[in-house]
Design a protein around this motif. Structure first.
Motif, short mmCIF file in Angstrom:
data_model
loop_
_atom_site.label_atom_id
_atom_site.label_comp_id
_atom_site.label_asym_id
_atom_site.label_seq_id
_atom_site.Cartn_x
_atom_site.Cartn_y
_atom_site.Cartn_z
N TYR A 183 -1.92 1.01 -5.99
CA TYR A 183 -3.03 1.65 -5.28
C TYR A 183 -2.52 2.95 -4.69
O TYR A 183 -1.74 2.96 -3.73
N ARG A 231 -3.17 5.45 -2.55
CA ARG A 231 -4.11 5.62 -1.43
C ARG A 231 -4.45 7.09 -1.18
O ARG A 231 -5.62 7.43 -0.99
N GLY A 282 -6.72 8.38 -3.91
CA GLY A 282 -7.96 7.65 -4.17
C GLY A 282 -8.03 7.13 -5.59
O GLY A 282 -9.11 7.12 -6.20
N LEU A 324 -11.30 5.94 -7.91
CA LEU A 324 -12.07 4.89 -7.27
C LEU A 324 -13.43 5.42 -6.80
O LEU A 324 -13.55 6.57 -6.41
N GLN A 356 -12.47 2.70 -1.46
CA GLN A 356 -11.29 3.06 -0.67
C GLN A 356 -11.40 2.53 0.75
O GLN A 356 -10.42 2.03 1.31
N ASN A 401 -8.64 0.08 2.18
CA ASN A 401 -7.84 0.54 3.31
C ASN A 401 -7.98 -0.39 4.51
O ASN A 401 -7.00 -0.73 5.18
#
Length: 220
Positions: A68, A70, A73, A100, A109, A113
């Protein structure tokens, strides 16, 4: 590594069970509101990610936290965790970077998160289980079906040329893959979310596979 049931691996057949976006949202709501409190965000994140990316069950269970991305995204899918092609292509599957929430409808996301920031258990895998560091495909099937039953969603069905409705028990993880194709082919931005986009999103080796599975969605 666990395997999936035949009902979840019919990638060469016409998609016959799917959910509308509202039904997927109902399942997400149920997941975040019911069950063991420490598992709720995980379960909602799993349903959201399946609905957003069209991941196969076995692929999802092999995701690690490092996959992932982050800050970007994106979800990175190395080829070794993906299903192999059955059409003889030696260059498939390929590694993919999946953006994503491509249509801005799921908040993927935000869901991931929030889940990771509050995760009850440290694990190299993105989705651990109560007992192990890696959730099993059986557990994913069970939580998806439980959310469908508790949300009382009746999936849409296509059988022998007729459209109808099914029962919540008909919903399994691969139905969310079908539901992604349905959602994208009914987005207002037809110039972007066409059958070619769906092919790339679902990572089919051949456009013919996408057409065989999902072309009927364009006329529903």
């Amino acid at each position: 590594m666990s395997t999936e049931t035949n009902s979840e691996t019919q990638s060469n057949e016409q998609a016959d069970v799917w959910l509308t976006p509202d039904q997927v949202d109902a399942m997400r709501d149920v997941a975040i509101d019911t069950g063991a409190k420490y598992l709720r965000q995980r379960n909602e994140a799993i349903i959201t990610l399946l609905a957003d990316t069209g991941l196969r069950n076995e692929e999802l269970t092999q995701l690690t936290v490092e996959m992932y991305l982050r800050d970007q995204g994106e979800l990175y899918l190395p080829k070794e965790i993906q299903k192999s092609s059955h059409n003889g292509r030696s260059d498939w599957p390929r590694s993919h970077h999946l953006e994503l929430d491509v249509d801005g409808t799921l908040g993927t996301q935000r869901s991931l998160n929030s889940y990771l920031d509050n995760r009850w258990k440290e694990s190299p895998y993105l989705f651990p289980s109560r007992q192990k560091e890696q959730i099993t495909t059986r557990s994913v099937r069970n939580l998806v079906k439980r959310a469908a039953v508790e949300a009382d969603v009746r999936p849409y069905k296509y059988e022998n040329g007729d459209f109808g409705r099914g029962d919540p028990q008909d919903v399994h993880p691969h139905v969310l893959r079908h539901s992604l194709a349905y959602r994208l082919l009914h987005e207002r931005d037809d110039d972007k979310f066409d059958i070619y986009f769906v092919r790339n999103r679902l990572r089919h080796a051949s456009l013919q596979t996408t057409l065989r599975e999902y072309d009927h969605f364009r006329t529903i």
